[in-house]
Enzyme design. Structure first.
Site, PDB file in Angstrom:
ATOM      1  N   TYR A  61       0.813  -1.215   0.000  1.00  0.00           N
ATOM      2  CA  TYR A  61       0.000   0.000   0.000  1.00  0.00           C
ATOM      3  C   TYR A  61       0.848   1.267   0.000  1.00  0.00           C
ATOM      4  O   TYR A  61       0.421   2.312  -0.514  1.00  0.00           O
ATOM      5  CB  TYR A  61      -1.023  -0.027   1.144  1.00  0.00           C
ATOM      6  CG  TYR A  61      -2.179  -0.932   0.777  1.00  0.00           C
ATOM      7  CD1 TYR A  61      -3.099  -0.540  -0.178  1.00  0.00           C
ATOM      8  CD2 TYR A  61      -2.290  -2.200   1.327  1.00  0.00           C
ATOM      9  CE1 TYR A  61      -4.130  -1.387  -0.568  1.00  0.00           C
ATOM     10  CE2 TYR A  61      -3.325  -3.055   0.949  1.00  0.00           C
ATOM     11  CZ  TYR A  61      -4.231  -2.638  -0.004  1.00  0.00           C
ATOM     12  OH  TYR A  61      -5.246  -3.478  -0.402  1.00  0.00           O
ATOM     13  N   GLN A  96     -15.460   2.369  -6.368  1.00  0.00           N
ATOM     14  CA  GLN A  96     -14.771   1.187  -5.848  1.00  0.00           C
ATOM     15  C   GLN A  96     -13.273   1.466  -5.757  1.00  0.00           C
ATOM     16  O   GLN A  96     -12.528   0.646  -5.237  1.00  0.00           O
ATOM     17  CB  GLN A  96     -15.009  -0.005  -6.783  1.00  0.00           C
ATOM     18  CG  GLN A  96     -16.449  -0.448  -6.862  1.00  0.00           C
ATOM     19  CD  GLN A  96     -16.634  -1.527  -7.927  1.00  0.00           C
ATOM     20  OE1 GLN A  96     -16.866  -1.257  -9.099  1.00  0.00           O
ATOM     21  NE2 GLN A  96     -16.521  -2.763  -7.508  1.00  0.00           N
ATOM     22  N   HIS A 114     -14.696   0.809  -1.006  1.00  0.00           N
ATOM     23  CA  HIS A 114     -13.596  -0.104  -0.711  1.00  0.00           C
ATOM     24  C   HIS A 114     -12.456   0.571   0.049  1.00  0.00           C
ATOM     25  O   HIS A 114     -11.356   0.029   0.127  1.00  0.00           O
ATOM     26  CB  HIS A 114     -13.066  -0.746  -2.007  1.00  0.00           C
ATOM     27  CG  HIS A 114     -14.040  -1.712  -2.622  1.00  0.00           C
ATOM     28  ND1 HIS A 114     -14.001  -2.089  -3.945  1.00  0.00           N
ATOM     29  CD2 HIS A 114     -15.101  -2.370  -2.089  1.00  0.00           C
ATOM     30  CE1 HIS A 114     -14.978  -2.956  -4.198  1.00  0.00           C
ATOM     31  NE2 HIS A 114     -15.669  -3.124  -3.086  1.00  0.00           N
ATOM     32  N   CYS A 122      -6.805   2.142  13.077  1.00  0.00           N
ATOM     33  CA  CYS A 122      -6.314   1.132  14.010  1.00  0.00           C
ATOM     34  C   CYS A 122      -6.710  -0.262  13.530  1.00  0.00           C
ATOM     35  O   CYS A 122      -7.799  -0.453  12.986  1.00  0.00           O
ATOM     36  CB  CYS A 122      -6.894   1.388  15.396  1.00  0.00           C
ATOM     37  SG  CYS A 122      -6.358   0.177  16.618  1.00  0.00           S
ATOM     38  N   GLY A 183     -16.661   1.849 -16.051  1.00  0.00           N
ATOM     39  CA  GLY A 183     -15.361   1.189 -15.929  1.00  0.00           C
ATOM     40  C   GLY A 183     -15.298   0.082 -14.909  1.00  0.00           C
ATOM     41  O   GLY A 183     -14.265  -0.088 -14.245  1.00  0.00           O
ATOM     42  N   THR A 184     -16.352  -0.673 -14.773  1.00  0.00           N
ATOM     43  CA  THR A 184     -16.317  -1.801 -13.852  1.00  0.00           C
ATOM     44  C   THR A 184     -17.054  -2.961 -14.498  1.00  0.00           C
ATOM     45  O   THR A 184     -18.138  -2.799 -15.057  1.00  0.00           O
ATOM     46  CB  THR A 184     -16.874  -1.433 -12.461  1.00  0.00           C
ATOM     47  OG1 THR A 184     -16.859  -2.593 -11.644  1.00  0.00           O
ATOM     48  CG2 THR A 184     -18.275  -0.866 -12.525  1.00  0.00           C
TER      49      THR A 184
HETATM   50 ZN   LIG Z   1      -6.801   1.400  18.590  1.00  0.00          ZN
END
Ligand SMILES: [Zn+2]
Length: 239
Positions: A61, A96, A114, A122, A183-184
């Site tokens: 990510y 999405q 998403h 957290c 586009g999906t």
């Molecule tokens: Zn926490």
């Protein structure tokens, strides 16, 4: 040139997917080979991957964040922002995609079902809200911890997790008279069902994308082409 008319009585629900980000150069998950930017999704995009190897998840990510920051909105993003500007109280965008290209194009009334690349939260359900976070982490030691001791995780819906804001999405679909799906390809659920819900609510349903979607029979109109090429000038507003 095809045209999609939007009347003064219409309430528009838009669903955008990977194809729109791909036209800005962002690689997306490919169902055919299970890869996303060269990574196997089960190694980086699942709750199990997070438990097993959070460093790999953050490496993935962080790379997506770095890439997202250098990408620019394309004409499809801009066409949707322009449509919203003309009918602001009758427009709702559900994407999405996890990048912020819609926001950067000027869209305001949108949700990311998403999750969002530019936020973290957290890893525990401790009640702390998601936080803005665009950091590109070099390693797990750099990732901050929550007050509760939990590690921050990407504010992303991993495969196998439930998408955000489903009650609001269902409500917006039930109110809409025109659904645009852009586009999906119709192979990711529950989003692939939205068009059916819209039809049940009596809405017109328009698909925009380079190839016919898997759920093509559910659409009242199909505009074939790359979204960035066919969307500028596509909407005819009859106010
Ligand atoms: Zn926490």
């Amino acid at each position: 040139m095809p045209a999609v008319s939007v009347s003064s009585a219409d309430r528009v629900f838009v669903l955008t997917g990977a194809g729109v980000s791909a036209e800005s150069g962002l690689p997306t998950f490919r169902a055919e080979d299970g890869l996303w930017a060269g990574f196997r999704v089960e190694d980086v995009c699942t709750p199990d991957a997070w438990r097993r190897d959070p460093a790999a998840v953050w490496a993935f990510y962080s790379a997506r964040r770095a890439q997202g920051q250098s990408a620019k909105p394309n004409p499809a993003h801009l066409a949707l922002a322009e449509l919203e500007a003309q009918i602001p109280s009758r427009f709702f965008l559900c994407t999405q995609n996890v990048d912020d290209l819609h926001e950067r194009a000027g869209s305001a009334n949108l949700i990311h079902m998403h999750g969002e690349l530019a936020k973290s939260r957290c890893e525990h359900e401790c009640g702390s809200p998601p936080v803005e976070d665009r950091a590109v982490y070099a390693g797990l030691d750099d990732v901050p911890r929550c007050a509760c001791g939990g590690r921050l995780r990407p504010h992303i819906v991993f495969f196998g997790e439930i998408p955000f804001e489903m009650p609001r999405i269902e409500r917006e679909i039930s109110l809409s008279t025109l659904m645009l799906v852009v586009g999906t390809s119709g192979n990711v659920y529950p989003a692939a069902n939205f068009v059916h819900w819209a039809r049940q609510a009596g809405a017109r349903t328009v698909y925009i994308g380079p190839e016919r979607p898997l759920n093509a029979p559910a659409f009242t109109e199909i505009v074939e082409g790359k979204a960035g090429e066919v969307m500028p000038g596509l909407f005819r507003i009859d106010n």
